[in-house]
Motif scaffolding. Structure first.
Motif, mmCIF file in Angstrom:
data_model
loop_
_atom_site.group_PDB
_atom_site.id
_atom_site.type_symbol
_atom_site.label_atom_id
_atom_site.label_comp_id
_atom_site.label_asym_id
_atom_site.label_seq_id
_atom_site.Cartn_x
_atom_site.Cartn_y
_atom_site.Cartn_z
ATOM 1 N N PHE A 169 90.516 -48.043 2.865
ATOM 2 C CA PHE A 169 90.207 -48.931 4.237
ATOM 3 C C PHE A 169 90.601 -50.221 3.426
ATOM 4 O O PHE A 169 90.440 -51.176 2.227
ATOM 5 N N PRO A 170 90.717 -51.385 4.593
ATOM 6 C CA PRO A 170 91.105 -53.387 4.294
ATOM 7 C C PRO A 170 89.956 -53.872 3.433
ATOM 8 O O PRO A 170 90.083 -54.583 2.775
ATOM 9 N N VAL A 171 89.077 -53.305 4.192
ATOM 10 C CA VAL A 171 87.157 -54.339 3.720
ATOM 11 C C VAL A 171 86.388 -53.571 3.736
ATOM 12 O O VAL A 171 86.268 -52.006 3.820
ATOM 13 N N PRO A 172 85.496 -53.152 2.741
ATOM 14 C CA PRO A 172 84.147 -53.121 2.514
ATOM 15 C C PRO A 172 83.103 -52.303 4.183
ATOM 16 O O PRO A 172 82.757 -51.853 3.716
ATOM 17 N N THR A 173 83.055 -52.986 3.801
ATOM 18 C CA THR A 173 81.483 -53.468 5.403
ATOM 19 C C THR A 173 81.924 -53.819 7.277
ATOM 20 O O THR A 173 83.167 -54.240 7.399
ATOM 21 N N SER A 174 81.412 -52.976 7.734
ATOM 22 C CA SER A 174 81.904 -53.176 9.203
ATOM 23 C C SER A 174 82.377 -54.945 9.762
ATOM 24 O O SER A 174 82.545 -54.688 10.581
ATOM 25 N N LYS A 175 80.265 -55.744 9.495
ATOM 26 C CA LYS A 175 80.881 -57.249 9.815
ATOM 27 C C LYS A 175 82.496 -57.448 9.039
ATOM 28 O O LYS A 175 82.915 -58.401 10.072
ATOM 29 N N ALA A 176 82.353 -56.665 8.064
ATOM 30 C CA ALA A 176 83.758 -58.100 7.420
ATOM 31 C C ALA A 176 84.791 -57.056 7.712
ATOM 32 O O ALA A 176 86.523 -57.817 8.371
ATOM 33 N N PHE A 177 85.371 -56.291 8.675
ATOM 34 C CA PHE A 177 85.999 -55.277 9.571
ATOM 35 C C PHE A 177 86.467 -56.085 10.641
ATOM 36 O O PHE A 177 87.175 -56.398 11.593
ATOM 37 N N ILE A 178 85.326 -56.563 11.511
ATOM 38 C CA ILE A 178 85.143 -57.432 12.837
ATOM 39 C C ILE A 178 85.726 -58.504 12.645
ATOM 40 O O ILE A 178 86.405 -59.460 13.335
ATOM 41 N N GLU A 179 85.366 -59.312 11.234
ATOM 42 C CA GLU A 179 86.143 -60.789 11.005
ATOM 43 C C GLU A 179 87.800 -60.054 10.593
ATOM 44 O O GLU A 179 88.527 -61.041 11.088
ATOM 45 N N LEU A 180 88.167 -59.287 10.326
ATOM 46 C CA LEU A 180 88.996 -59.371 9.639
ATOM 47 C C LEU A 180 90.010 -58.945 11.057
ATOM 48 O O LEU A 180 91.247 -59.949 11.329
ATOM 49 N N LEU A 181 89.754 -58.627 12.254
ATOM 50 C CA LEU A 181 90.241 -58.506 13.868
ATOM 51 C C LEU A 181 90.308 -59.995 14.972
ATOM 52 O O LEU A 181 91.452 -60.059 15.091
ATOM 53 N N PHE B 272 77.836 -53.809 18.104
ATOM 54 C CA PHE B 272 79.161 -53.383 18.280
ATOM 55 C C PHE B 272 79.644 -53.079 19.693
ATOM 56 O O PHE B 272 80.942 -52.833 19.805
ATOM 57 N N GLU B 273 79.090 -54.188 20.537
ATOM 58 C CA GLU B 273 79.581 -54.374 21.878
ATOM 59 C C GLU B 273 80.316 -55.853 21.299
ATOM 60 O O GLU B 273 81.490 -55.689 21.879
ATOM 61 N N LYS B 274 80.498 -56.524 20.611
ATOM 62 C CA LYS B 274 81.463 -57.642 19.814
ATOM 63 C C LYS B 274 82.163 -57.235 19.339
ATOM 64 O O LYS B 274 83.479 -57.912 18.862
ATOM 65 N N GLY B 275 81.706 -55.682 18.623
ATOM 66 C CA GLY B 275 83.043 -54.569 17.941
ATOM 67 C C GLY B 275 84.340 -54.417 18.497
ATOM 68 O O GLY B 275 85.473 -54.537 18.296
ATOM 69 N N PHE B 276 83.634 -53.865 19.474
ATOM 70 C CA PHE B 276 84.464 -54.020 20.229
ATOM 71 C C PHE B 276 85.691 -54.836 21.201
ATOM 72 O O PHE B 276 87.179 -54.448 21.402
ATOM 73 N N ALA B 277 84.749 -55.485 21.787
ATOM 74 C CA ALA B 277 85.654 -57.267 22.488
ATOM 75 C C ALA B 277 86.269 -57.470 20.886
ATOM 76 O O ALA B 277 88.006 -58.274 21.595
ATOM 77 N N ALA B 278 86.402 -57.246 19.991
ATOM 78 C CA ALA B 278 87.404 -57.780 18.481
ATOM 79 C C ALA B 278 88.710 -57.124 18.203
ATOM 80 O O ALA B 278 89.458 -57.918 18.847
#
Length: 318
Positions: A124-136, A26-32
């Protein structure tokens, strides 16, 4: 006074190992979000521009009590809400079409908390949190990276085609419909669970009634409240047996049972400085009795990122 929704951050963080999706950080997610939008210190990194709305949530249709024993649906609750632009720009223009958000902290008659966080996106544009962070991250890297991500993630094409075809007419917050995106479970007295999504649609025809300028949204809502009221109906959409409850990128299609369960009536709109919404953590996993989270992985990701984010932005104000 420390808000209970901020105290709930501790619950989310403690629960993180149990609910986090795979290797989601989640820290990397926030950083994205910071990489894509930049940093406006002391403010949310997404839905950065917004203002507060206060009012009440009133039950409408007793049918919902068959599916949920939440006191949201039996007596009037108080609401502190925040309307916003999606994205991390410090001051996006109100006079240009864009995606919007509506979040609510509801205090039930028995002093329980229930949080709702919605967007104008239908899914949503993607199915998973990992994909969402990759999208950002791909958006932050530029057009070529975004195209490469889209080629590897067909859900983004479905999302873009559907939302690209929607009406782009400029509407104020009070004339806009907001969607849960994620799925939840209704829980009744017998412990039976029913999957659902929901949306809040304008109860009336609130329109643009003041002169349009880059910051007209708050003035417009204040004028509409003064001229007869602003409200949204909460429409519960019960899942069909073949609906995908866990994937927020899959739209539910076809006929569904819908229950107009409650109405949010706005009594006042004010700036974040004058209101109570700025410090609220709009964590979608803060649910009243009568609700439960689904296994949609984005719920856990949003909760963890929000918990990290609210602590960081509040510390920047000290």
């Amino acid at each position: 006074m420390i808000r209970r929704s901020i105290i709930a951050i501790g619950i989310s963080v403690v629960a993180a190992p149990a609910v986090a999706e795979g290797d989601f950080d989640f820290e990397k997610g926030f950083a994205a979000f910071e990489d894509l939008f930049g940093v406006t210190e002391g403010k949310r990194r997404n839905h950065t521009k917004g203002f507060c709305v206060e009012g009440t949530l009133t039950p409408l249709d007793e049918t919902i009590e068959t599916y949920s024993n939440s006191t949201l649906f039996t007596s009037e609750s108080s609401v502190i809400a925040r309307v916003s632009h999606k994205g991390g720009k410090a001051n996006p223009a109100d006079d240009k079409y864009g995606l919007l958000g509506l979040s609510m902290e509801i205090t039930t008659p028995d002093d329980d908390l229930h949080v709702i966080a919605m967007n104008t996106e239908h899914f949503f544009p993607v199915p998973t949190s990992k994909a969402f962070i990759e999208l950002l991250r791909s958006k932050a890297a530029g057009a070529d990276a975004t195209k490469a991500f889209a080629a590897a993630n067909p859900s983004l094409k479905t999302y873009s085609e559907y939302h690209g075809a929607l009406d782009k007419s400029l509407r104020p917050h009070e004339g806009t419909t907001y969607y849960s995106v994620n799925s939840f479970l209704l829980v009744n007295d017998a412990g039976q669970e029913t999957a659902m999504r929901f949306y809040f649609r304008p109860s009336g025809q609130e329109d643009i009634v003041v002169d349009i300028h880059p910051d007209f949204f708050i003035e417009n809502m204040q004028a509409n409240i003064a001229n007869g009221g602003v409200s949204w109906d909460m429409v519960i959409v019960l899942a069909n047996a073949d609906d995908n409850v866990e994937d927020p990128s899959v739209q539910w299609t076809g006929d569904h049972t819908e229950i107009v369960a409650a109405r949010f009536t706005a009594n006042a709109a004010m700036t974040e400085a004058d209101g109570q919404c700025d410090e609220i953590n709009f964590d979608p996993l803060i649910l009243s009795d009568g609700f439960a989270p689904s296994n949609d992985p984005m719920l856990k990701a949003r909760s963890l990122i929000y918990a990290h984010g609210v602590g960081k932005r509040l510390s920047e104000k000290e």
